[in-house]
Enzyme design. Structure first.
Site, short mmCIF file in Angstrom:
data_model
loop_
_atom_site.label_atom_id
_atom_site.label_comp_id
_atom_site.label_asym_id
_atom_site.label_seq_id
_atom_site.Cartn_x
_atom_site.Cartn_y
_atom_site.Cartn_z
N SER A 124 1.27 0.41 0.10
CA SER A 124 2.03 1.25 -0.83
C SER A 124 1.89 0.70 -2.24
O SER A 124 1.55 -0.48 -2.44
CB SER A 124 3.51 1.26 -0.43
N TYR A 175 11.59 -2.56 2.15
CA TYR A 175 10.37 -1.77 2.32
C TYR A 175 9.22 -2.38 1.51
O TYR A 175 8.11 -2.55 2.02
CB TYR A 175 10.64 -0.34 1.89
#
Length: 402
Positions: free
Chosen positions: A187, A200
């Site tokens: 990400s 996350y």
């Protein structure tokens, strides 16, 4: 034939999303608007014929886009998903059936190590092999502060995003043949974390390092390992706790193009990293760069484009060809034909693609500089260039002493 210009700002949906929230894990079919995973646009050319692919989180979002692209490129595909996501998986299964394709459904919870091991075995048995592994499933819950992150949330985030990747890869590599590929989903938060996504982002940063380390381990076995690192993409993660309260409405608008990306925009990186012919896709992290594709553009680093007859082109010319090729593919042109047209356009515009000044030797360039002439198109005099070089050296010296 001239290339039609397309404004990237208005190419896809922009503006506010409707504020919406679903119970985790959320269903793509109930989102407004429904994410575009390439169902109506992707045209395959057989680049993955004979391959056997397992995609985790394959019912929706980026995983769904990968499953559609792989199948239309000729691969046999199995997807894993959480049992609560069965409706989305059934929709994808129906799409495959209408196209005369098989899709193997393997539901289960990736936080269970025993299930992860069984998942690999079942996929290999049902597909007749396993040589393309996309570890994409993710868990994301936004919280304002570290105090708001419960032990249970942190544990599920790490087990879903990182532990499951380890468990599945560990089980799979022993039977993956030479020429296989593993693709992990990282990400933009891997290297530019959002404050409200602490756990996350930590898991995605670990995936970057895991990918690089595993790539080094498996290189001698002939297995390539890569990662894609998207920016903000419109998926079910966002409406099932992935954004703070009220954050869905402006999701993705902080990107240079002012909008979120769609899952279908990841297909090029995923197919490229999975193809057996792309042997220079190894230990790559395909991530955001300055020229965004709807907020999720990718960067190919360390020579990921094959050289050969393209080695005389500049980086700018290669990026131009890539952009033109992508436009053709979006209009339904097959990959090989799109690539041919793209490079034909670049050749026409640049007169063959030679780098500026590439035909001149070092001696000639130095002599030109001594006379105050041009080097590679530069019109600076020798005195001006020398002054600039001296200033740069003095700046570096000061920094070194600071």
């Amino acid at each position: 034939m001239s290339e039609k210009l397309i404004d990237p700002i208005g190419r896809y949906r922009s503006g506010d999303f409707a504020e919406q929230r679903q119970e985790w894990p959320g269903l793509q079919r109930e989102m407004e608007p429904v994410p575009d995973c390439g169902e109506a646009s992707y045209v395959g050319t057989g680049r993955l014929a004979g391959r056997h692919a397992l995609v985790t989180g394959g019912d929706s979002g980026i995983g769904r886009a990968a499953a559609i692209a792989f199948a239309r490129e000729g691969a046999k595909v199995a997807i894993n998903f959480h049992p609560r996501e069965q409706p989305d998986a059934d929709d994808l299964h129906a799409l495959f059936a209408r196209e005369g394709r098989d899709l193997t459904l393997l539901p289960g919870d990736l936080t269970d190590p025993d299930f992860c091991a069984q998942l690999v075995d079942d996929a290999r048995e049902r597909l007749g092999g396993l040589d393309l592994l996309v570890l994409n499933a993710g868990y994301q819950q936004a919280q304002k502060t570290i105090e708001d992150i419960s032990h249970e949330q942190f544990d599920r985030t790490m087990k879903t995003n990182l532990y499951a990747m380890f468990w599945i890869a560990k089980r799979a590599v022993g039977s993956m043949p030479r020429g296989s590929a593993i693709i992990n989903t990282a990400s933009v938060n891997s290297f530019n974390p959002s404050g409200e996504m602490l756990d996350y982002a930590a898991s995605k940063g670990a995936i970057e390092i895991f990918t690089k380390g595993l790539a080094k381990q498996l290189a001698q076995r002939g297995i390539r390992v890569n990662a894609v690192a998207p920016g903000p993409v419109w998926t079910a993660l966002q409406i099932s706790g992935g954004q703070l309260e009220g954050g869905v409405r402006k999701f993705g608008q902080n990107t240079p193009l002012g909008r979120a990306g769609q899952p279908r925009r990841t297909r090029r990186a995923l197919c490229g990293a999975g193809r057996a012919g792309q042997q220079l896709y190894h230990r790559q992290h395909l991530r955001r760069r300055r020229r965004h594709r709807g907020g999720i553009a990718f960067q190919q680093r360390r020579g990921s484009m094959p050289r050969g007859d393209k080695s005389s082109y500049t980086g700018k010319q290669k990026r131009q060809a890539e952009h033109i090729e992508e436009g053709y593919e979006d209009r339904g042109v097959g990959h090989e034909e799109a690539e041919r047209r793209a490079w034909a356009t670049v050749n026409k515009q640049t007169g063959g693609g030679k780098k500026s000044g590439s035909g001149r030797g070092k001696k000639e360039n130095h002599e030109s500089a001594r006379r105050g002439g041009h080097i590679g198109g530069s019109s600076q005099s020798h005195a001006t260039r020398s002054a600039a070089a001296k200033k740069g050296w003095e700046t570096r010296r000061r920094r070194g002493n600071g």
